[in-house]
Design an enzyme around this catalytic site. Structure first.
Site, PDB file in Angstrom:
ATOM      1  N   HIS A 106       0.884  -1.166   0.000  1.00  0.00           N
ATOM      2  CA  HIS A 106       0.000   0.000   0.000  1.00  0.00           C
ATOM      3  C   HIS A 106       0.921   1.214   0.000  1.00  0.00           C
ATOM      4  CE1 HIS A 106      -2.280  -3.037   2.355  1.00  0.00           C
ATOM      5  NE2 HIS A 106      -3.355  -2.526   1.791  1.00  0.00           N
ATOM      6  N   ASP A 165       2.491   2.005   3.305  1.00  0.00           N
ATOM      7  CA  ASP A 165       3.370   1.000   3.932  1.00  0.00           C
ATOM      8  C   ASP A 165       4.809   1.400   3.671  1.00  0.00           C
ATOM      9  OD1 ASP A 165       1.078  -0.528   4.304  1.00  0.00           O
ATOM     10  OD2 ASP A 165       1.447  -1.783   2.536  1.00  0.00           O
TER      11      ASP A 165
HETATM   12  C1  XUL Z   1      -7.430  -6.781   4.132  1.00  0.00           C
HETATM   13  C2  XUL Z   1      -6.599  -7.146   2.975  1.00  0.00           C
HETATM   14  C3  XUL Z   1      -5.752  -6.051   2.398  1.00  0.00           C
HETATM   15  C4  XUL Z   1      -5.615  -6.099   0.917  1.00  0.00           C
HETATM   16  C5  XUL Z   1      -4.889  -4.922   0.314  1.00  0.00           C
HETATM   17  O1  XUL Z   1      -8.230  -7.789   4.592  1.00  0.00           O
HETATM   18  O2  XUL Z   1      -6.586  -8.265   2.545  1.00  0.00           O
HETATM   19  O3  XUL Z   1      -4.502  -6.107   3.009  1.00  0.00           O
HETATM   20  O4  XUL Z   1      -4.962  -7.253   0.502  1.00  0.00           O
HETATM   21  O5  XUL Z   1      -5.446  -3.710   0.677  1.00  0.00           O
END
Ligand code: XUL
Ligand code: CO
Length: 444
Positions: free
Chosen positions: A109, A112
């Site tokens: 993300h 992150d």
């Molecule tokens: C949350 C989840 C996230 C996504 C990316 O449950 O799986 O980490 O993979 O936003």
């Protein structure tokens, strides 16, 4: 094409070298017993089948906090109050780990990589800085970006959603953030871009205009897709279904719901699915069900690997370790011809009480081995057992004249009824479920 070990200014995982394949007889907890990147199974190397990715958020950011207590893990790369320095150290630790474990990909993300700033422009500046560094790290190691995404769920501004927020100004903010995250993904040669809509949904239908929110989500996705295509992004856009948590109800509930949405809003050409095991189980499905639904629609894009807990009803994100269940996944995986454009991302975290840095290695070694072993078994079942023939035999009546006339649309309902009258009462035909189930144990 295996990755080159990279260590930054400081070695964070001292005393640990590159994790090697030593085979099933090895007692070394720091070696692979089944994952042999170069080994060919069903015509491709394991590395090519899986395209394993390391999730930045769980592995380098999450220190184990839960609603009942703070983090428990001491991550030395986080010990710096300057966000720029901290991000660099975290990236050094990340590439050291990724290259030691031998994963060809990572996923992130936006925030992150580096903490969000206190304005859009400061956040953009930070992202620019850290993606410059990521370019160097990727080049030195050969590690690639499987997908990037934007975190549209942590900041309080998104408490009522991002693209589906009832406040247009929040939607605009989400647009700016996704634009920056997609730019970062393109800059780093990211092969895909993910949308997981944790807060794209509602807490109460009383204050929600669902139709308007869904229309807005589709409008938003079209804008992002048009922007990406105009700016040279050739990869897939993925939607990651999850039925709930953090929202009470999420719009991307499960694979079937998302496929219906993509078809309704004319997005099937650019979007595929990123399926996650624990999300499937929260939706009261098995992962293999979700994979089959996606594969049937031609949109089995990628996978977030983890598992839930049978005693809990929330997203525990544990590392996968159950070969029987994984063989069931890998049967669907192989029969579907693998993933389209994606890979297997460990969206999983070592437990809160697994506080040693080496636990991150144990967790990933276990997960990669569990997948590798299951791939070998699934391939063995498909090539050497009676599994496919048994399943085919259940449908053999559709190869008869009448059965095939039905399949090809050449029978009317009156003709179908006439066939039934001629047949008279029918003999029961067993589904033989236990016979099928035993095949997996036999080949494990
Ligand atoms: C949350 C989840 C996230 C996504 C990316 O449950 O799986 O980490 O993979 O936003
Ligand atoms: Co996920």
């Amino acid at each position: 094409m295996s990755v080159k070990l990279t260590i930054g200014e400081k070695e964070y995982f001292e005393g640990i070298g590159k994790i090697k394949y030593e085979g099933p007889k090895s007692d070394n907890p720091m070696a692979f017993k089944y994952y042999d990147a170069a080994k060919k199974v069903a015509g491709k190397t394991m590395e090519e089948h899986f395209r394993f990715a390391i999730a930045y958020w769980h592995t380098f950011c999450g220190t184990g906090g839960d609603p009942f207590g703070p983090g428990t893990k001491e991550f030395p790369w986080l010990n710096n109050s300057d966000p720029y320095q901290q991000a660099k150290h975290k990236m050094d630790a990340a590439f050291e780990f990724i290259t030691k474990i031998g994963a060809p990909y990572y996923c992130f993300h936006d925030f992150d990589l580096i903490n969000e700033g206190d304005s859009l422009s400061e956040s953009a500046k930070r992202l620019e800085f850290i993606t410059d560094y990521a370019q160097e790290k990727q080049k030195a190691s050969g590690v690639k970006l499987l997908w990037g995404t934007a975190n549209l769920f942590s900041n309080p501004r998104y408490m009522n959603g991002g693209a589906t927020n009832p406040d247009f100004d929040v939607v605009a903010y989400a647009g700016a953030q996704v634009k920056n995250a997609l730019d970062a993904t393109i800059k780093l040669g990211g092969e895909n871009y993910v949308f997981w809509g944790g807060r794209e949904g509602y807490m109460s239908l009383l204050n929600t205009n669902m139709k308007k929110e869904l229309d807005h989500m589709a409008r938003f996705l079209h804008m992002v897709k048009d922007y990406g295509r105009a700016n040279g992004f050739k990869g897939n856009f993925f939607i990651e279904p999850k039925p709930m948590e953090p929202s009470k109800h999420q719009y991307d509930f499960d694979a079937a719901t998302v496929i219906g949405f993509l078809r309704e809003y004319d997005l099937m050409d650019d979007f595929k699915l990123n399926l996650e095991v624990n999300h499937a189980t929260l939706a009261q499905h098995t992962m293999q069900h979700e994979m089959a639904v996606a594969a049937n629609a031609g949109v089995l894009g990628s996978m977030d690997a983890n598992r839930g807990d049978y005693q809990n009803g929330w997203d525990t994100d544990q590392f996968p370790n159950n070969p029987y269940e994984l063989v069931e996944l890998m049967l669907v995986f192989l029969e579907a011809g693998g993933l389209q454009g994606g890979g297997i991302n460990f969206d999983a975290k070592a437990r809160r009480n697994s506080t040693d840095l080496i636990d991150i290695f144990y967790a990933h070694i276990g997960g990669m081995d569990a997948f590798a072993r299951s791939l070998i078994v699934a391939d063995d079942i498909l090539t050497n057992s009676n599994y496919q023939n048994l399943r085919k035999a259940r449908y053999s009546s559709f190869s008869t004249m009448d059965g095939s006339a039905f399949e090809t649309g050449k029978l009317t309902l009156e003709e179908l009824a006439a066939i039934a009258s001629n047949n008279g009462e029918l003999k029961l035909r067993s589904g033989q479920q236990e016979l099928f189930e035993n095949i997996i144990n036999q080949y494990l």
